[in-house]
Design a protein around this motif. Structure first.
Motif, PDB file in Angstrom:
ATOM      1  N   SER B 493       0.847  -1.182   0.000  1.00  0.00           N
ATOM      2  CA  SER B 493       0.000   0.000   0.000  1.00  0.00           C
ATOM      3  C   SER B 493       0.886   1.237   0.000  1.00  0.00           C
ATOM      4  CB  SER B 493      -0.877  -0.002   1.245  1.00  0.00           C
ATOM      5  OG  SER B 493      -0.078  -0.059   2.396  1.00  0.00           O
ATOM      6  N   LEU B 531      -4.840  -0.371  -7.566  1.00  0.00           N
ATOM      7  CA  LEU B 531      -6.049   0.272  -7.019  1.00  0.00           C
ATOM      8  C   LEU B 531      -5.704   1.701  -6.663  1.00  0.00           C
ATOM      9  CD1 LEU B 531      -7.812  -2.076  -4.457  1.00  0.00           C
ATOM     10  CD2 LEU B 531      -8.761  -1.170  -6.571  1.00  0.00           C
ATOM     11  N   SER B 548      -6.621 -13.119  -3.267  1.00  0.00           N
ATOM     12  CA  SER B 548      -7.119 -11.793  -2.879  1.00  0.00           C
ATOM     13  C   SER B 548      -6.303 -11.273  -1.705  1.00  0.00           C
ATOM     14  CB  SER B 548      -8.604 -11.870  -2.501  1.00  0.00           C
ATOM     15  OG  SER B 548      -8.761 -12.795  -1.452  1.00  0.00           O
ATOM     16  N   SER B 560     -11.176  -3.790   3.433  1.00  0.00           N
ATOM     17  CA  SER B 560     -11.795  -4.296   2.206  1.00  0.00           C
ATOM     18  C   SER B 560     -10.984  -5.463   1.682  1.00  0.00           C
ATOM     19  CB  SER B 560     -11.864  -3.196   1.140  1.00  0.00           C
ATOM     20  OG  SER B 560     -12.396  -2.028   1.673  1.00  0.00           O
ATOM     21  N   ARG B 561     -11.559  -6.099   0.672  1.00  0.00           N
ATOM     22  CA  ARG B 561     -10.876  -7.250   0.079  1.00  0.00           C
ATOM     23  C   ARG B 561     -10.811  -7.033  -1.426  1.00  0.00           C
ATOM     24  NH1 ARG B 561     -12.589 -13.480   1.380  1.00  0.00           N
ATOM     25  NH2 ARG B 561     -10.911 -14.514   0.196  1.00  0.00           N
ATOM     26  N   TYR B 562      -9.633  -7.240  -1.970  1.00  0.00           N
ATOM     27  CA  TYR B 562      -9.419  -7.018  -3.404  1.00  0.00           C
ATOM     28  C   TYR B 562      -8.904  -8.312  -4.026  1.00  0.00           C
ATOM     29  CZ  TYR B 562      -6.775  -5.723  -7.572  1.00  0.00           C
ATOM     30  OH  TYR B 562      -6.249  -5.684  -8.836  1.00  0.00           O
ATOM     31  N   TRP B 563      -9.590  -8.746  -5.106  1.00  0.00           N
ATOM     32  CA  TRP B 563      -9.170  -9.973  -5.785  1.00  0.00           C
ATOM     33  C   TRP B 563      -8.234  -9.632  -6.927  1.00  0.00           C
ATOM     34  CZ3 TRP B 563     -13.648  -9.904  -3.080  1.00  0.00           C
ATOM     35  CH2 TRP B 563     -13.960 -11.046  -2.318  1.00  0.00           C
ATOM     36  N   PHE B 564      -7.057 -10.200  -6.892  1.00  0.00           N
ATOM     37  CA  PHE B 564      -6.130  -9.948  -7.999  1.00  0.00           C
ATOM     38  C   PHE B 564      -6.102 -11.099  -8.978  1.00  0.00           C
ATOM     39  CE2 PHE B 564      -3.769 -11.410  -4.257  1.00  0.00           C
ATOM     40  CZ  PHE B 564      -3.111 -12.540  -4.735  1.00  0.00           C
ATOM     41  N   GLY B 570     -10.120  -8.283  -9.884  1.00  0.00           N
ATOM     42  CA  GLY B 570     -10.406  -6.865 -10.075  1.00  0.00           C
ATOM     43  C   GLY B 570     -11.493  -6.333  -9.172  1.00  0.00           C
ATOM     44  N   LYS B 571     -12.248  -7.231  -8.507  1.00  0.00           N
ATOM     45  CA  LYS B 571     -13.349  -6.768  -7.651  1.00  0.00           C
ATOM     46  C   LYS B 571     -12.840  -6.329  -6.275  1.00  0.00           C
ATOM     47  CE  LYS B 571     -17.661  -8.526  -9.240  1.00  0.00           C
ATOM     48  NZ  LYS B 571     -17.590  -9.719 -10.102  1.00  0.00           N
ATOM     49  N   VAL B 572     -13.575  -5.366  -5.699  1.00  0.00           N
ATOM     50  CA  VAL B 572     -13.282  -4.927  -4.344  1.00  0.00           C
ATOM     51  C   VAL B 572     -14.556  -5.069  -3.525  1.00  0.00           C
ATOM     52  CG1 VAL B 572     -12.591  -3.021  -2.867  1.00  0.00           C
ATOM     53  CG2 VAL B 572     -11.539  -3.275  -5.106  1.00  0.00           C
ATOM     54  N   GLU B 573     -14.449  -5.711  -2.370  1.00  0.00           N
ATOM     55  CA  GLU B 573     -15.623  -5.861  -1.501  1.00  0.00           C
ATOM     56  C   GLU B 573     -15.279  -5.396  -0.110  1.00  0.00           C
ATOM     57  OE1 GLU B 573     -17.139  -9.816  -1.475  1.00  0.00           O
ATOM     58  OE2 GLU B 573     -17.736  -9.743  -3.588  1.00  0.00           O
TER      59      GLU B 573
END
Lengths: 323, 704
Positions: B493, B531, B548, B560-564, B570-573
């Protein structure tokens, strides 16, 4: 370091004496009373201008617009009288113009913080342009009948001494008293020595700087009046000449360091005498104008080099970009 | 309704760009350019044929000649001096060129070399006096002005008639004077070549940097080993040589040695330099500024001449422009940083619902307790600012320190310590890869790798530049925490792209999405931003599926959780929302859940202020920095959560006497090791029901 104790003033005075003795011995017609008076009369105006420059330089500034104040306000006097105004009205107008000009200079330098060099370069250009464009009809403003009696300022003789010399002497006394006997004079030295220190101790630095430039403008105007009165006209194109360099020469040569805070009226007198002697001698020797300039330049260079060795720049208080 | 407008404005109105644009160095040139455009426009409206090719070519010819001199003077002004003798040098070089050609009859290349050498020599006199003998530049060049001018006058008396009597006719000479290349005058072509070289010289080459450094601060330049005297002297030599080039073209164009050649030129050139925005006193300036200044002066003087303005008015106009430009230049330079600091901080809207209760007796997962009160301490007083702590598979403990070191405490008692590696920047998040390399985020420097044999290597310090960002965001400003995916890719990050590490409270005051997550692939050596627009992204941990990452956004109070990879790539939840405090690092727990450090607790005043950007904007403009509202870093806690977003447990230290703050925690063999960026110690807490054999390395990379 006994050598370091020798002031530049002393050196210059010694050179002056040597040169004077040399000229007196070798040049025919140099050491006569008539020539002495002519010598002094020729440099009186330069000396008066030198006093104005001295005030500013002691306060760590420089005034390149002195020649413009020499030419334009006195030219205005001649022009207004020519156009039918009374002499007193014309003199008042010239005085106000000089004061206003000095105030503008001072404001730009003290409050807008534009370096003195650039301010006076530009304002001098502006004032000369103003005179050329709006005030004068011809490049040389002629004497007129309304000025009768005023020419005594330049051509009168009191007790056998020409008036310009007397004016120069009086100006020396007044400026000398101002610098050494008044609070303002002390402020000017303090500001020239260390502007930040002066500010910290509570000296009104900015108003004092403005005052310096107003005084310089008034002295320039006085010198111009003396000059106009002695030649019965005001050649305003004098602005284009390199006269301002001669004024700086007088001041620096006399021993007023450009880093400020040092020197006094005596230095101006010595510088003026040296230049007067030099020019007078070279004129008697019939050296061409360009060659005179070359020699003057060399002497000035030698003086500046000597100055930088005797009064080294104070790196602690020298401003960044203090050119 | 009103809040909706505020939110909308905060989201779409790009007011943060103003400060970013103003902090670009080219804005210093923007003002002269605007002046140039205004002057050009005004003159083209009032003079017919002002923009015709013939008129432009003529302008370009004069611009080139004066332009060379302006370049020379710019160099001198940038180094902190001034050269008033350019006018006289110009005259002497003009004489030299014509003397060599008309009287000595030398071939043209020799004439060119002789003229430039003449200029360089005249400049060298200045350079010797000012650079080596340290005379004042102004008075010295004033004197050389007189000397050179009288020398010119003396030479003129002897030779002007002979020079005027001969008319040399060489094609090469005529080309220099009046030729063109594809319609562009020869002098303009030469000027462009020299100007491009000058730009590269000043911005890309070492001597150019030395010149700027000396002008900026002479003493500092001297102390850092720059040859100050020689560099200054060479600047005057360059000024003389460039003046000679200008004079050469002038001589070829007009072929005269009049008494007025070069008189008053120094005023014109000086005006151009000042108008271009090259600050008197040195340290700032560029070729572009010199060019713009030249064009303005030339347009004004030529325009006024064409409009047949009387000489007096011309002088007044020129003087007025010089003065106004100098005032603006000085005011602008003096206040630019103050203006930037006033407008750079642009608070954004950041809404948070009321936080869940934490009070004792209120129930809920965040209910306060005093479990961490009695943690045992490691390295008390011997370490400073261990933001993150990590243990290797041999049970040694590693922590960063404020001094730019990574400190190693030896198992089993962690009494003995050593500097494991010196990096130079503050180490933040750390992680071991499969081969025992320690990857570490260094604030202000980027991502670094320390091999088991202690070799420190830079992994990456830049990522791809965003297309539309004003600030250059390719450099990493505040790499914060990282974790390593199963295939070796490193996700880390970057908390903010607008501020430096020590300015993180300002970022908290602004609460804008300035952070991002960046992926470094050691296999390919590439770095890519994955991101953007995150509010201070901080802790990062690879989730159980290996496809992720979980990441904390400190000032959004969320995880949050980001799937690579995988089907949801590409999704962020959102995993955890509306935390009662500001989340920091995330790490694995032995039971498959995750530890999360909460560095400080929210407070209603800042929560409210975050919804009022205008209020915080006024605060930033009118109050000194240390009186702004900042996020608290007070009592924190450690919580355990799972991927479903449930808080399982929380550990508090209410008095903060033993272990004052928490920015990270690491579980290892039944203990929790606690780090805190403001601490001088590392905490060790015995977990009650934890797997006593849990080692993060084994869990991640398999038992060796």
């Amino acid at each position: 370091m006994k050598l370091g104790r020798v002031s530049q003033q002393g050196i210059v005075f010694a050179i002056f004496l040597a040169m004077f003795a040399g000229f007196a011995f070798f040049l025919h017609g140099f050491a006569t009373t008539a020539n002495m008076l002519a010598l002094l009369q020729n440099v009186a105006v330069l000396g008066i201008l030198g006093l104005g420059m001295a005030i500013v330089v002691i306060g760590r500034g420089v005034d390149l617009s002195l020649i413009a104040t020499l030419a334009v306000p006195p030219g205005l006097v001649l022009q207004m009288v020519q156009d039918g105004s009374s002499l007193s009205l014309a003199l008042t107008a010239a005085l106000l113009l000089s004061i206003a000009f000095g105030l503008v200079n001072g404001w730009l330098i003290a409050y807008a913080e534009v370096p003195a060099l650039f301010t006076t370069l530009a304002t001098g250009l502006f004032l000369a342009g103003l005179g050329q464009a709006l005030l004068f009809k011809l490049d040389v403003v002629q004497w007129s009948a309304g000025l009768a009696g005023f020419e005594k300022l330049g051509q009168g003789v009191v007790l056998g001494i020409p008036m310009p010399i007397i004016v120069f002497a009086l100006a020396c006394v007044v400026i000398g008293l101002l610098l050494t006997r008044t609070r303002v004079g002390a402020y000017i030295y303090a500001i020239g020595d260390n502007p930040f220190g002066a500010r910290t101790t509570g000296i009104p630095v900015r108003p004092t700087i403005v005052l310096q430039y107003v005084l310089a403008a008034l002295i320039g105007c006085l010198a111009g009046l003396v000059m106009a009165a002695s030649v019965n006209s005001m050649p305003t194109r004098i602005y284009n000449s390199t006269w301002i360099y001669d004024v700086i020469l007088v001041v620096v040569l006399g021993g007023i360091g450009l880093s400020g805070g040092r020197g006094g009226v005596l230095n101006v007198v010595i510088g003026t005498l040296l230049i007067g002697t030099l020019l007078n001698g070279m004129t008697i020797m019939d050296i061409s104008y360009s060659a005179q300039n070359l020699i003057k330049g060399m002497v000035l260079l030698a003086a500046v080099i000597a100055d930088s060795f005797l009064n080294p720049r104070n790196e602690e208080t020298a401003q960044q970009g203090d050119i | 309704m009103q809040e909706a407008i505020v939110r909308f404005k905060s989201r779409f109105w790009p007011d943060h760009l103003l400060g970013e644009i103003l902090s670009k160095r080219w804005t210093e040139t923007a003002i002269p350019v605007i002046v140039l455009l205004i002057v050009g426009f005004a003159l083209s409206r009032s003079i017919d044929g002002f923009l015709s090719p013939v008129a432009l070519a003529d302008q370009a010819r004069q611009a080139g000649e004066i332009g060379f001199i302006v370049l020379g003077l710019s160099l001198v002004v940038i180094v902190g001096g001034i050269d008033l003798s350019v006018g006289s040098m110009f005259a002497l070089c003009d004489f030299c060129a014509l003397f060599c050609l008309n009287i000595l009859g030398l071939p043209i290349p020799i004439v060119i070399i002789a003229t430039i050498a003449c200029g360089a020599l005249l400049g060298a006199v200045n350079g010797l006096l000012i650079g080596y003998m340290r005379l004042r530049a102004f008075i010295t060049t004033l004197i050389t002005l007189i000397i050179y001018r009288s020398a010119y006058d003396l030479l003129l008396v002897d030779y002007s008639n002979r020079i005027a009597a001969s008319f040399p006719d060489f094609p090469a000479w005529n080309f220099i004077g009046g030729g063109d290349v594809l319609g562009v005058p020869s002098v303009a072509v030469a000027y462009i070549v020299v100007a491009i070289f000058g730009h590269l010289f000043l911005t890309r080459l070492r001597p150019g940097w030395h010149i700027t450094a000396i002008g900026g601060s002479r003493r500092s330049a001297y102390n850092s080993g720059i040859a100050v005297r020689r560099t200054i002297a060479l600047c005057y030599v360059a000024s003389g040589a460039l003046t000679a080039i200008g004079a050469l073209f002038f001589a070829a164009r007009l072929g005269t040695v009049g008494g007025d050649v070069g008189i008053g030129l120094e005023v014109t050139v000086l005006t151009a330099v000042v108008l271009g925005g090259i600050s008197l006193g040195g340290g700032k300036g560029s070729v572009a500024k010199a060019l713009v200044g030249t064009l303005i002066v030339l347009l004004v003087t030529n325009g006024l001449t064409t409009l047949s303005v009387r000489g007096g008015f011309q002088r007044m106009t020129l003087a007025a422009i010089l003065l106004v430009a100098a005032i603006i230049d000085i005011r602008w330079l003096k206040n630019r940083m103050r203006i930037i600091s006033k407008v750079y901080v642009t608070p954004a809207y950041n809404f948070l619902p009321p936080p869940p209760p934490t009070e004792i007796g209120a129930g809920g997962p965040f209910e306060q307790n005093d479990k961490l009160r009695d943690v045992s301490l490691i390295g008390l007083g011997r370490i400073e600012a261990p933001e993150d702590v990590i243990l290797d598979r041999h049970d040694n403990l590693y922590a960063g320190s404020r001094h730019g070191d990574i400190i190693r405490f030896f198992a089993p008692d962690y009494e003995k310590m050593e500097v494991f590696a010196h990096i130079g920047g503050q180490p933040l998040g750390m992680a071991f890869d499969k081969h025992d390399n320690l990857y570490c985020c260094i604030g202000g420097m980027g991502l670094y790798r320390i091999s088991p044999d202690r070799k420190v290597e830079k992994a990456t310090d830049e990522t791809n530049r965003s297309l539309l960002s004003v600030n250059d965001d390719s450099r990493l400003r505040l790499a914060d925490d990282l974790d390593i995916a199963p295939d070796g890719r490193i996700f880390f990050s970057e908390a903010t792209t607008r501020y430096e590490m020590h300015e993180w409270p300002v970022e908290g005051h602004e609460a804008r999405g300035n952070g991002r997550i960046v992926c470094y692939d050691p296999n390919k050596g590439t770095t890519r931003t994955v991101l953007r627009g995150l509010k201070f992204p901080n802790g990062i941990c690879v989730a159980s599926d290996g496809q992720s990452i979980l990441f904390a956004e400190t000032f959004r109070c969320s995880v949050s959780r980001y799937w690579f990879d995988g089907p949801k790539a590409g999704k962020v939840e959102m995993v955890l929302d509306n935390l009662p405090g500001y989340p920091d690092n995330i790490n694995l727990a032995s039971d498959g859940n995750y530890w999360l450090a909460i560095v400080g607790m929210r407070c209603p005043a800042l929560d409210l202020a975050w919804r009022m950007p205008g209020f915080r904007n006024r605060m930033a403009k009118r109050l000194p920095l240390d009186e702004w509202l900042f996020p608290n870093i007070n009592t924190g806690c450690v919580v355990k959560f799972n991927e479903k977003g449930e808080i399982l447990e929380s550990f508090w230290d209410l008095h903060g006497a033993n272990h004052p703050m928490i920015t990270s925690m690491r579980e290892h063999r039944g203990h929790l090791y606690l780090g805190g960026i403001a601490n001088n110690r590392i905490g060790r807490y015995k977990l009650a029901n934890a797997d006593p054999d849990f080692v993060q390395y084994d869990k991640r990379w398999g038992r060796a």
